[in-house]
Design a protein around this motif. Structure first.
Motif, PDB file in Angstrom:
ATOM      1  N   VAL A  27       0.839  -1.205   0.000  1.00  0.00           N
ATOM      2  CA  VAL A  27       0.000   0.000   0.000  1.00  0.00           C
ATOM      3  C   VAL A  27       0.867   1.244   0.000  1.00  0.00           C
ATOM      4  N   ILE A  28       1.824   1.304   0.896  1.00  0.00           N
ATOM      5  CA  ILE A  28       2.667   2.493   1.036  1.00  0.00           C
ATOM      6  C   ILE A  28       3.545   2.705  -0.191  1.00  0.00           C
ATOM      7  N   THR A  30       2.982   1.875  -3.251  1.00  0.00           N
ATOM      8  CA  THR A  30       2.229   2.192  -4.474  1.00  0.00           C
ATOM      9  C   THR A  30       1.357   3.439  -4.324  1.00  0.00           C
ATOM     10  N   ALA A  31       1.433   4.117  -3.201  1.00  0.00           N
ATOM     11  CA  ALA A  31       0.554   5.251  -2.915  1.00  0.00           C
ATOM     12  C   ALA A  31       1.061   6.594  -3.433  1.00  0.00           C
ATOM     13  N   LEU A  33       3.631   8.318  -2.505  1.00  0.00           N
ATOM     14  CA  LEU A  33       4.065   9.157  -1.391  1.00  0.00           C
ATOM     15  C   LEU A  33       5.548   9.430  -1.523  1.00  0.00           C
ATOM     16  N   ARG A  51      -3.252  12.146  -0.017  1.00  0.00           N
ATOM     17  CA  ARG A  51      -2.598  10.887  -0.374  1.00  0.00           C
ATOM     18  C   ARG A  51      -2.239  10.076   0.865  1.00  0.00           C
ATOM     19  N   VAL A  52      -1.740  10.740   1.898  1.00  0.00           N
ATOM     20  CA  VAL A  52      -1.394  10.021   3.129  1.00  0.00           C
ATOM     21  C   VAL A  52      -2.647   9.440   3.778  1.00  0.00           C
ATOM     22  N   THR A  54      -5.525   8.683   2.423  1.00  0.00           N
ATOM     23  CA  THR A  54      -6.046   7.597   1.591  1.00  0.00           C
ATOM     24  C   THR A  54      -5.209   6.339   1.787  1.00  0.00           C
ATOM     25  N   ALA A  55      -3.884   6.506   1.843  1.00  0.00           N
ATOM     26  CA  ALA A  55      -3.005   5.369   2.063  1.00  0.00           C
ATOM     27  C   ALA A  55      -3.219   4.749   3.439  1.00  0.00           C
ATOM     28  N   ALA A  58      -6.325   2.551   3.344  1.00  0.00           N
ATOM     29  CA  ALA A  58      -6.042   1.298   2.645  1.00  0.00           C
ATOM     30  C   ALA A  58      -5.115   0.404   3.460  1.00  0.00           C
ATOM     31  N   LEU A  59      -4.120   1.006   4.103  1.00  0.00           N
ATOM     32  CA  LEU A  59      -3.181   0.250   4.925  1.00  0.00           C
ATOM     33  C   LEU A  59      -3.905  -0.475   6.051  1.00  0.00           C
TER      34      LEU A  59
END
Length: 87
Positions: A27-28, A30-31, A33, A51-52, A54-55, A58-59
């Motif tokens: 997740v991290i 491909t995010a 970041l 972005r953080v 959202t990540a 998902a994380l």
């Protein structure tokens, strides 16, 4: 606004990365970041707030689904400027 997230997933396994740790790492990584650093005892990443966040969502979802029994996480504001459009 820019944020830094620091996280670990448990249970730990020093011999082989467990599925929940691999899910969180994917997740991290491909995010999209900035300054991503993954390791056996902690992980960090920085980026725009949206972005953080959202990540992080998902994380949490993916690592718990993959067997994490605990996720420790800290989010810090590292810049409250508006010049990056929350990217």
């Amino acid at each position: 606004m820019r944020l830094r997230v620091e996280f670990t997933t448990e249970p730990f396994d020093l011999d082989e990365a467990p599925a929940h740790a691999l899910a969180a790492r994917e997740v991290i990584e491909t995010a999209e970041l900035d300054a991503v650093d993954v390791g056996p005892f902690g992980n960090t990443a920085e980026g725009g707030a949206e972005r953080v966040l959202t990540a992080v969502d998902a994380l949490l979802r993916r690592s718990l689904k993959a067997g994490a029994t605990r996720v420790s996480l800290q989010v810090n504001v590292i810049d409250d400027g508006f010049g990056e459009g929350g990217r």
